[in-house]
Each structure stands twice: as C-alpha cells, then as structure tokens.
Write a protein that holds these residues in place. Sequence first.
Motif: not given
Length: 258
Positions: A192-193, A211-216
């Motif tokens: 989790d970022p 933010a989840m699911p955009f955690n790179a």
Amino acid sequence: MLRSKGLTVVDVYQGWCGPCKPVVSLFQKMRMEVGLDLLHFALAKADCLDVLEKYRGRCEPTFLFYAIKDEALAEEGECFSRVKDDGEDEDVVSSGKTCTLAIIKPDAVMHGNAEEIVMKIQETGFDILTNEERTLAEAEMRLFYQHRAGEDAFEQLLHHMCSGPSHLLILTRTEEAEDVVTAWRNLMGPCDPDVARREQPDSLRAQYGTAMPFNAVHGSQDAAAARRELLLLFPSFTFSDQGTEAAPEKSPKQILAS
C-alpha cells in the motif's frame, strides 16, 4: 528449449498474419494446469527462419510438436534461431545468477516514471537481464493473479494491469549478500503506497505509487513465485534445476520467438 524434457509445442506463424492470441492464452493456461516443467510453448516466425520456409504462405494454423521422454535422449539435431533484421543472432535471455521478476505497472508508465525507476533499480545494485515494454493480456493476468481470484478487488486489479503498457524486467543481483527476491521486495516497499510513505519513505512505492492498486511496481513474493511468473511471462526463459537460477546459454543457440 527443444531439448527440454516433456512436450514442446511451437506455434508457427507469419508476420503478415501474426500469432493467434487466443491460442497463446490457451496454451499458457494448459501449462499452469499440466506443469511448467512438462509443457513448453513458443512462437516461431516463419518469415525469419530458413528452417521454416516450407510453412510460409499458408493460411491455416501450424503447430510443431517435440517430445522428450528422457533428457539423455535429446540430441543436438536441428534447432531454430531467431535472427534480427541486421542478420545477427539474438542471444537467449539466460544467466548463471538467481533471478526475479519486476513489473513497472501501467500507472507508473503513464506518469512517465518508468525510466527513472529503471535508473534507481540499477543504482541499487541490480542487473537487468531484459526490459520489455508490453501491454499485458487479460487472459495471462488471470493466470498470473489466480491466487487472488477470491478478493473483492480482483477485477479492478486485472483492469489496471491491462490498461496500458507495462515494463517487464528480469532482475539479478551483482552483490549476493541479499537474495534478489528479498532485495527487490525491500526496494519496492510495502504494498500500500500510503503505508509505504509512513514506514519506508525511500521505497519505490512510496515515491511513485498513489493508492491501491496503483502502487507503481510488482515483485514476486518468493523464489517459487518468481519461477512461476517468469515462466508465464517469458516462456523461452531457461532455468536450471534449482530455484530461479537461470541456466547458462547452450550451444548452438536455441532461441524461439516469444
């Protein structure tokens, strides 16, 4: 690859037509069910391989099957070699080092952070065996994340991973003080970022995730997961019998377009 124990299926296609994507997804699913070590699948472009000249100009699907019951029975024989446009042989991706998978996800690529992340990976002591930009297909991501199929956010995760180009990297470590799987997970930080920014602010997910699911970034959970994921996304990647250590390159070169 043709000397690997088990069954190898080669899908022969032509540049003007391209491989049948549903068939690729089907064979990937079959590999997961039968066993990654027993069923192998590869694509071979007839336009570029002289040994496949007789299959050019055909409209129907063509599959070649190679079965090895015992590795000791495998002979050098005739093998395929993928050739670049400049006529030079392209080396198979292989190494004597332990490897893991890294994915720079579509959100990081879309925000223009891929090159910066690659630089930080290298600066931290990783060697990058390959860096391939690819838009992932839903079928292969369903297999990739099948262990998370029961989660509420599963469909959202699939949609995100297929929403645009990702960078797929095979990583090794120059320094072996820490195994490559653990080292990569430490560099990524918590999943989790928001947690990453609190607990590990220098991690990649803290710096580039939102933010989840955009955690790179994605990394394999352990050595077994790394082996499974690499075999799924890089079918021609060759492993030794132990862990995720890639086997040394064989001679003559054995390369099938993947």
